[in-house]
Design a protein around this motif. Structure first.
Motif, PDB file in Angstrom:
ATOM      1  N   PHE A  50       0.408  -0.990  -0.015  1.00 51.06           N
ATOM      2  CA  PHE A  50      -0.214   0.106   0.156  1.00 51.06           C
ATOM      3  C   PHE A  50       0.796   1.659  -0.252  1.00 51.06           C
ATOM      4  CE2 PHE A  50      -3.520   3.520   1.228  1.00 51.06           C
ATOM      5  CZ  PHE A  50      -4.365   2.829   0.505  1.00 51.06           C
TER       6      PHE A  50
ATOM      7  N   GLY B 231      -9.373  10.418  -3.421  1.00 50.79           N
ATOM      8  CA  GLY B 231     -10.747  10.455  -1.911  1.00 50.79           C
ATOM      9  C   GLY B 231     -10.613   8.858  -2.617  1.00 50.79           C
ATOM     10  N   THR B 232      -9.867   7.838  -3.020  1.00 48.57           N
ATOM     11  CA  THR B 232     -10.488   6.578  -2.106  1.00 48.57           C
ATOM     12  C   THR B 232      -9.167   6.021  -1.757  1.00 48.57           C
ATOM     13  OG1 THR B 232      -9.312   5.723  -4.178  1.00 48.57           O
ATOM     14  CG2 THR B 232     -11.457   6.579  -4.592  1.00 48.57           C
ATOM     15  N   ARG B 233      -8.634   6.123  -1.060  1.00 44.64           N
ATOM     16  CA  ARG B 233      -7.598   6.111  -1.099  1.00 44.64           C
ATOM     17  C   ARG B 233      -7.591   5.391   0.632  1.00 44.64           C
ATOM     18  NH1 ARG B 233      -1.911   9.535  -0.806  1.00 44.64           N
ATOM     19  NH2 ARG B 233      -2.493   9.261  -2.815  1.00 44.64           N
ATOM     20  N   ALA B 234      -8.375   5.613   1.718  1.00 45.32           N
ATOM     21  CA  ALA B 234      -9.035   5.056   3.020  1.00 45.32           C
ATOM     22  C   ALA B 234     -10.382   3.782   2.897  1.00 45.32           C
ATOM     23  CB  ALA B 234     -10.180   6.109   3.839  1.00 45.32           C
ATOM     24  N   LEU B 235     -10.860   3.987   1.518  1.00 51.76           N
ATOM     25  CA  LEU B 235     -11.845   2.888   1.346  1.00 51.76           C
ATOM     26  C   LEU B 235     -10.725   1.821   0.401  1.00 51.76           C
ATOM     27  CD1 LEU B 235     -14.571   4.835  -0.343  1.00 51.76           C
ATOM     28  CD2 LEU B 235     -14.513   3.367   1.843  1.00 51.76           C
TER      29      LEU B 235
ATOM     30  N   SER C 287      -7.990   1.326   1.518  1.00 52.11           N
ATOM     31  CA  SER C 287      -7.092   0.455   2.710  1.00 52.11           C
ATOM     32  C   SER C 287      -8.338  -0.646   2.956  1.00 52.11           C
ATOM     33  CB  SER C 287      -6.759   1.326   3.620  1.00 52.11           C
ATOM     34  OG  SER C 287      -5.624   1.041   4.901  1.00 52.11           O
ATOM     35  N   VAL C 288      -9.193  -0.464   3.415  1.00 48.45           N
ATOM     36  CA  VAL C 288     -10.791  -1.379   4.643  1.00 48.45           C
ATOM     37  C   VAL C 288     -10.724  -2.139   2.795  1.00 48.45           C
ATOM     38  CG1 VAL C 288     -12.759  -1.165   4.518  1.00 48.45           C
ATOM     39  CG2 VAL C 288     -12.066   0.101   5.404  1.00 48.45           C
TER      40      VAL C 288
ATOM     41  N   GLU D 130     -22.978   1.358 -11.481  1.00 47.27           N
ATOM     42  CA  GLU D 130     -23.300   2.921 -12.011  1.00 47.27           C
ATOM     43  C   GLU D 130     -22.692   3.899 -12.884  1.00 47.27           C
ATOM     44  OE1 GLU D 130     -21.326   4.473  -9.198  1.00 47.27           O
ATOM     45  OE2 GLU D 130     -21.651   6.916  -8.627  1.00 47.27           O
TER      46      GLU D 130
ATOM     47  N   PHE E 170     -22.795   8.526  -2.309  1.00 47.29           N
ATOM     48  CA  PHE E 170     -21.683   7.900  -3.570  1.00 47.29           C
ATOM     49  C   PHE E 170     -20.614   9.377  -4.263  1.00 47.29           C
ATOM     50  CE2 PHE E 170     -24.736   5.340  -2.407  1.00 47.29           C
ATOM     51  CZ  PHE E 170     -24.329   4.413  -1.532  1.00 47.29           C
ATOM     52  N   PRO E 171     -19.463   9.551  -3.997  1.00 46.46           N
ATOM     53  CA  PRO E 171     -18.684  10.036  -5.460  1.00 46.46           C
ATOM     54  C   PRO E 171     -18.432   8.800  -6.776  1.00 46.46           C
ATOM     55  CG  PRO E 171     -17.752   9.739  -2.958  1.00 46.46           C
ATOM     56  CD  PRO E 171     -19.062   9.691  -2.566  1.00 46.46           C
TER      57      PRO E 171
ATOM     58  N   GLN F  31     -17.519   0.749  -0.959  1.00 46.66           N
ATOM     59  CA  GLN F  31     -18.773   1.580   0.137  1.00 46.66           C
ATOM     60  C   GLN F  31     -19.292   0.566   0.087  1.00 46.66           C
ATOM     61  OE1 GLN F  31     -19.985   5.341   1.348  1.00 46.66           O
ATOM     62  NE2 GLN F  31     -18.421   6.843  -0.860  1.00 46.66           N
TER      63      GLN F  31
ATOM     64  N   PHE G 184     -17.166  -1.390   2.752  1.00 41.58           N
ATOM     65  CA  PHE G 184     -17.115  -1.049   3.685  1.00 41.58           C
ATOM     66  C   PHE G 184     -17.901  -1.486   4.938  1.00 41.58           C
ATOM     67  CE2 PHE G 184     -17.675   2.362   7.116  1.00 41.58           C
ATOM     68  CZ  PHE G 184     -16.144   2.740   7.333  1.00 41.58           C
TER      69      PHE G 184
ATOM     70  N   LEU H 264      -9.310   1.644  11.889  1.00 44.22           N
ATOM     71  CA  LEU H 264     -10.308   2.005  11.215  1.00 44.22           C
ATOM     72  C   LEU H 264      -9.559   3.571  10.920  1.00 44.22           C
ATOM     73  CD1 LEU H 264     -12.741   2.822   9.589  1.00 44.22           C
ATOM     74  CD2 LEU H 264     -13.604   3.256  11.595  1.00 44.22           C
TER      75      LEU H 264
ATOM     76  N   HIS I  99      -6.532   3.278   9.029  1.00 40.46           N
ATOM     77  CA  HIS I  99      -7.186   3.580   7.070  1.00 40.46           C
ATOM     78  C   HIS I  99      -7.881   5.212   7.060  1.00 40.46           C
ATOM     79  CE1 HIS I  99      -6.591  -0.371   7.028  1.00 40.46           C
ATOM     80  NE2 HIS I  99      -7.563  -0.587   7.879  1.00 40.46           N
ATOM     81  N   CYS I 100      -8.294   5.524   7.764  1.00 40.32           N
ATOM     82  CA  CYS I 100      -9.580   6.950   7.265  1.00 40.32           C
ATOM     83  C   CYS I 100      -7.902   7.620   7.052  1.00 40.32           C
ATOM     84  CB  CYS I 100      -9.684   7.911   8.184  1.00 40.32           C
ATOM     85  SG  CYS I 100     -11.363   6.929   8.723  1.00 40.32           S
TER      86      CYS I 100
ATOM     87  N   ARG J 289      -5.636   7.543   5.622  1.00 40.53           N
ATOM     88  CA  ARG J 289      -5.255   7.763   4.306  1.00 40.53           C
ATOM     89  C   ARG J 289      -5.243   8.360   2.949  1.00 40.53           C
ATOM     90  NH1 ARG J 289      -0.373   4.513   3.257  1.00 40.53           N
ATOM     91  NH2 ARG J 289      -0.557   2.280   4.271  1.00 40.53           N
ATOM     92  N   THR J 290      -6.614   8.739   2.928  1.00 42.35           N
ATOM     93  CA  THR J 290      -7.912   9.621   2.188  1.00 42.35           C
ATOM     94  C   THR J 290      -7.103  10.808   2.837  1.00 42.35           C
ATOM     95  OG1 THR J 290      -9.274   8.394   1.656  1.00 42.35           O
ATOM     96  CG2 THR J 290      -9.891  10.652   2.171  1.00 42.35           C
TER      97      THR J 290
ATOM     98  N   VAL K  73      -5.965  14.224   0.670  1.00 43.21           N
ATOM     99  CA  VAL K  73      -7.076  14.928  -0.637  1.00 43.21           C
ATOM    100  C   VAL K  73      -7.647  15.885   1.420  1.00 43.21           C
ATOM    101  CG1 VAL K  73      -7.609  13.995  -2.192  1.00 43.21           C
ATOM    102  CG2 VAL K  73      -8.627  13.311  -0.068  1.00 43.21           C
TER     103      VAL K  73
ATOM    104  N   ILE L 299     -14.305   9.902   5.034  1.00 37.96           N
ATOM    105  CA  ILE L 299     -13.603   8.804   4.521  1.00 37.96           C
ATOM    106  C   ILE L 299     -13.632   9.155   3.314  1.00 37.96           C
ATOM    107  CG2 ILE L 299     -13.939   6.707   4.897  1.00 37.96           C
ATOM    108  CD1 ILE L 299     -16.077   6.525   7.459  1.00 37.96           C
ATOM    109  N   CYS L 300     -14.323  10.007   2.572  1.00 39.71           N
ATOM    110  CA  CYS L 300     -13.728  10.378   0.754  1.00 39.71           C
ATOM    111  C   CYS L 300     -12.979  11.484   0.776  1.00 39.71           C
ATOM    112  CB  CYS L 300     -15.280   9.817  -0.045  1.00 39.71           C
ATOM    113  SG  CYS L 300     -15.410   8.412   0.371  1.00 39.71           S
ATOM    114  N   GLY L 301     -12.774  12.304   1.810  1.00 38.90           N
ATOM    115  CA  GLY L 301     -12.211  13.736   2.067  1.00 38.90           C
ATOM    116  C   GLY L 301     -12.497  15.094   2.631  1.00 38.90           C
TER     117      GLY L 301
ATOM    118  N   ALA M  82     -20.427   6.595   3.476  1.00 37.89           N
ATOM    119  CA  ALA M  82     -19.468   5.180   4.308  1.00 37.89           C
ATOM    120  C   ALA M  82     -19.527   6.193   6.043  1.00 37.89           C
ATOM    121  CB  ALA M  82     -18.167   5.180   3.994  1.00 37.89           C
TER     122      ALA M  82
END
Lengths: 253, 253
Positions: free
Chosen positions: A85, A105-109, A111-112, A192, B102-103, B110, B113, B182, B185-186, B188-189, B193, B198-200, B206
């Motif tokens: 990672f 913006g997806t790094r946390a997700l 990593s999960v 999507e 959802f981005p 997600q 997650f 957890l 993991h968070c 990382r984002t 950014v 969780i996505c910024g 999530a």
């Protein structure tokens, strides 16, 4: 040229470790020049200490940090990076003009996702695959090291690790079911934005995590094995197609 | 105006279910007009059948589909949707001019997650929280239903569910540790950014999953409880701050 440290089988030039595969896919996908140095298991710790590669503790499982591969050394920056990672983050940051491994913006997700794959897929595979991997390691020091460390870590003899009979059938079904559930998650994105990959049209780190697991199956069990044929047939070839779609990023150099 | 079906405590207008909280956060975040109908546990199945809400099977755990809340009915489209993930997808699709849950390209991650949160966080909390929730349900039919179904599902008496003594300390530490992981993991984002989510910078589904779990803790244990004070203090108030940052999307209407 980046140096990529990988773990050999007895047969040369086979990449089999799910963790080193993650990094190999990343390097190939980005089109970065690299060469592989093959380091046998018992030599990994000394190598890491020598080149200043940190031990890793990325498994989210409470196991103490250990020296492990993948590791890369990048002479253009003088940096040594360990953990697939961290390597992916480093490559995205250092080579911003190459294809991204992490959509913003997806790094946390992502990593999960690595932990999800460990808990839900690798956890079912290890008992089948690690005895198979053992047989293919270089005889002597590599096999001795693998046996000693894995038997201590998992508290089981290599020869008694793989489940048998009804147990084998039941455990194998759990793997199949975990992959059906994973496919259900993947469909959410496909519905999507389309595309074959976890984040859509382009592969990202999470795909390489998953593909690395399948490469481990393919090389560990063998391409002609019942196990690999089985996995390849599940869900109308869903996972065989997935690996196939990443074929062009699968070269071992 | 959307009708949102939620599960009551004895005390009125308390949203406490981690699953219905996910949807409430989604509705509030999007600024959609809705009103809550409170449905006691033993009445959920009949309601769902009456309004055509499908049973859900979203737990990735092999439990058969069951009738459960959240469910929404949207008179503007005539549609009834069940399952918090499906509802979020529906809301993003039907109301494209409201803030996105959802981005683009993150739905699969997600969805993973949600399962990660169930396996790594909810799994440690249930034994503590469900007996506390039981005490706060409407006496009579709701408590009787909850006792009967949960004791059968988890094979434990309500009164013997919560761990005690050293067990309690050990299990509670597992929860704390899962939240530390957890947070890892968070980060990382955040490193990439910025932002608290969780996505910024903006919350996404999530975050509402996670915030729903903390609301369950807050309402189930009670805001003055040792347990909630404990959780609020962990990691220098990391999770108390997180919930606070979503305060403006927490109204119960």
């Amino acid at each position: 040229m980046i140096i990529f440290y990988d773990i050999p089988f007895a047969e040369p030039s086979i990449c089999w470790s799910p963790n080193t595969w993650k990094t190999r896919y990343c390097l190939n996908y980005k089109g970065l020049a690299y060469r592989t140095e093959w380091i046998e298991y018992p030599d990994i710790e000394a190598l890491c200490i020598k080149i200043g590669a940190a031990p890793t503790d990325s498994k989210d499982d409470g196991i103490s940090p250990e020296y492990t591969l993948p590791v890369i050394y990048d002479p253009s920056t003088g940096q040594t990076i360990s953990d697939s990672f961290n390597i992916a983050v480093y490559l995205d940051t250092t080579y911003p003009d190459t294809p991204r491994l992490f959509p913003p913006g997806t790094r946390a997700l992502q990593s999960v996702f690595v932990q999800y794959a460990n808990f839900r897929i690798v956890s079912h595979l290890g008992q089948f695959l690690r005895p198979a991997v053992f047989q293919k390691l270089p005889a002597g020091r590599s096999q001795e090291y693998f046996r000693r460390t894995r038997e201590a870590l998992y508290n089981v003899k290599i020869e008694e690790w793989a489940p048998r009979g009804d147990d084998r059938v039941r455990e194998w079904r759990k793997l199949e079911k975990a992959l059906v559930l994973l496919d259900g998650h993947c469909r959410r994105t496909k519905e999507e934005v389309g595309g074959e990959f976890i984040c859509g049209i382009n592969p990202s780190f999470a795909d390489f995590v998953l593909a690395g697991i399948f490469q481990w199956c393919k090389e560990g069990f063998g391409t002609e094995s019942d196990e690999w044929n089985d996995i390849s047939s599940w869900q109308d070839g869903r996972w065989a197609n997935f690996i196939g779609s990443l074929e062009k990023f699968s070269m071992v150099v």
